[in-house]
Design a protein around this motif. Structure first.
Motif, PDB file in Angstrom:
ATOM      1  N   LEU A  34       0.832  -1.217   0.000  1.00  0.00           N
ATOM      2  CA  LEU A  34       0.000   0.000   0.000  1.00  0.00           C
ATOM      3  C   LEU A  34       0.861   1.259   0.000  1.00  0.00           C
ATOM      4  N   ALA A  35       1.885   1.294   0.850  1.00  0.00           N
ATOM      5  CA  ALA A  35       2.765   2.461   0.925  1.00  0.00           C
ATOM      6  C   ALA A  35       3.605   2.596  -0.346  1.00  0.00           C
ATOM      7  N   ALA A  36       4.075   1.475  -0.894  1.00  0.00           N
ATOM      8  CA  ALA A  36       4.870   1.527  -2.130  1.00  0.00           C
ATOM      9  C   ALA A  36       4.044   2.111  -3.276  1.00  0.00           C
ATOM     10  N   TYR A  37       2.800   1.679  -3.389  1.00  0.00           N
ATOM     11  CA  TYR A  37       1.916   2.194  -4.443  1.00  0.00           C
ATOM     12  C   TYR A  37       1.737   3.710  -4.307  1.00  0.00           C
ATOM     13  N   GLU A  38       1.464   4.140  -3.106  1.00  0.00           N
ATOM     14  CA  GLU A  38       1.185   5.563  -2.851  1.00  0.00           C
ATOM     15  C   GLU A  38       2.420   6.445  -3.043  1.00  0.00           C
ATOM     16  N   ARG A  42       4.048   6.305  -6.881  1.00  0.00           N
ATOM     17  CA  ARG A  42       3.192   7.484  -7.087  1.00  0.00           C
ATOM     18  C   ARG A  42       1.888   7.141  -7.791  1.00  0.00           C
ATOM     19  N   GLN A  43       1.259   6.065  -7.319  1.00  0.00           N
ATOM     20  CA  GLN A  43      -0.033   5.567  -7.804  1.00  0.00           C
ATOM     21  C   GLN A  43       0.005   5.119  -9.259  1.00  0.00           C
ATOM     22  N   ASP A  44       1.177   4.740  -9.738  1.00  0.00           N
ATOM     23  CA  ASP A  44       1.318   4.211 -11.091  1.00  0.00           C
ATOM     24  C   ASP A  44       1.315   2.686 -10.993  1.00  0.00           C
ATOM     25  N   LEU A  45       0.127   2.100 -11.101  1.00  0.00           N
ATOM     26  CA  LEU A  45      -0.028   0.662 -10.950  1.00  0.00           C
ATOM     27  C   LEU A  45       0.737  -0.114 -12.021  1.00  0.00           C
ATOM     28  N   ALA A  46       0.781   0.416 -13.236  1.00  0.00           N
ATOM     29  CA  ALA A  46       1.515  -0.269 -14.303  1.00  0.00           C
ATOM     30  C   ALA A  46       2.998  -0.359 -13.967  1.00  0.00           C
ATOM     31  N   ALA A  47       3.586   0.728 -13.467  1.00  0.00           N
ATOM     32  CA  ALA A  47       5.006   0.715 -13.092  1.00  0.00           C
ATOM     33  C   ALA A  47       5.249  -0.227 -11.917  1.00  0.00           C
ATOM     34  N   MET A  48       4.354  -0.223 -10.951  1.00  0.00           N
ATOM     35  CA  MET A  48       4.494  -1.100  -9.784  1.00  0.00           C
ATOM     36  C   MET A  48       4.426  -2.572 -10.197  1.00  0.00           C
TER      37      MET A  48
END
Length: 185
Positions: A34-38, A42-48
């Motif tokens: 959750l913290a990594a995504y945020e 930076r809320q870039d799900l594709a990059a994550m």
């Protein structure tokens, strides 16, 4: 003994993911993801998803506090106790027959055959947490959920809701930090 898990992406028929060896329980993986995504992604799900699932040759040994880069100090302190360690991959595996190791993947059809306890599917709405008891679906934890939420009791997850405050988020119920770090057990 480690808690094995997989980080996965949704597919039209279910999911496909990559193995994570160390510390796969929800009380450590959910706050970190959750913290990594945020903050880190930076809320870039594709990059994550690309970083955690697609760009890994074999699998993860562990996900580290480097995934918290960019997070406010209070989030880092709450999740790691201020400790830092890098994520590490399973690059130095030796197979019994000496052949090169293969990518350690899971899908909804192979999950039951594998020795794993949790699958975390990175969906647009949040993280679907699929327990070992059933591999087809699980509860969804919204991306906006405060990573300091206590995720030790799966029965309480239906009550987990996205935070309504701007980042940095107000603390939710904190899990007791009884080990070296909250994100790493």
């Amino acid at each position: 003994m480690s808690t094995s898990s997989y980080i996965a992406r949704p597919t039209p028929n279910g999911y496909t993911g990559i193995y994570v060896h160390f510390d796969g329980g929800p009380s450590s993986k959910l706050p970190l993801l959750l913290a990594a995504y945020e903050h880190h992604f930076r809320q870039d799900l594709a990059a994550m998803t690309r970083h955690l699932v697609d760009d890994v040759a074999i699998g993860w040994e562990e996900l580290g506090s480097d995934l918290l880069d960019g997070a406010p100090p209070e989030i880092i302190a709450a999740l790691t106790g201020g400790e830092h360690w890098p994520s590490s991959t399973l690059d130095n595996l030796v197979t019994p027959d000496g052949s090169p190791p293969t990518r350690m993947t899971v899908t909804e059809t192979t999950a039951a055959e594998q020795d794993l306890e949790w699958v975390y599917v990175l969906r647009p709405e949040g993280i679907e947490v699929i327990p070992a008891q059933r591999f087809s679906s699980g509860p969804l934890i919204a991306w906006g959920t405060d990573p300091r939420t206590n995720f030790t009791d799966p029965a309480a997850w239906s009550r987990v809701a996205p935070s309504t405050t701007a980042s940095p988020r107000s603390p939710g119920p904190a899990a007791p930090n009884t080990s070296r770090t909250a994100a790493r057990r």
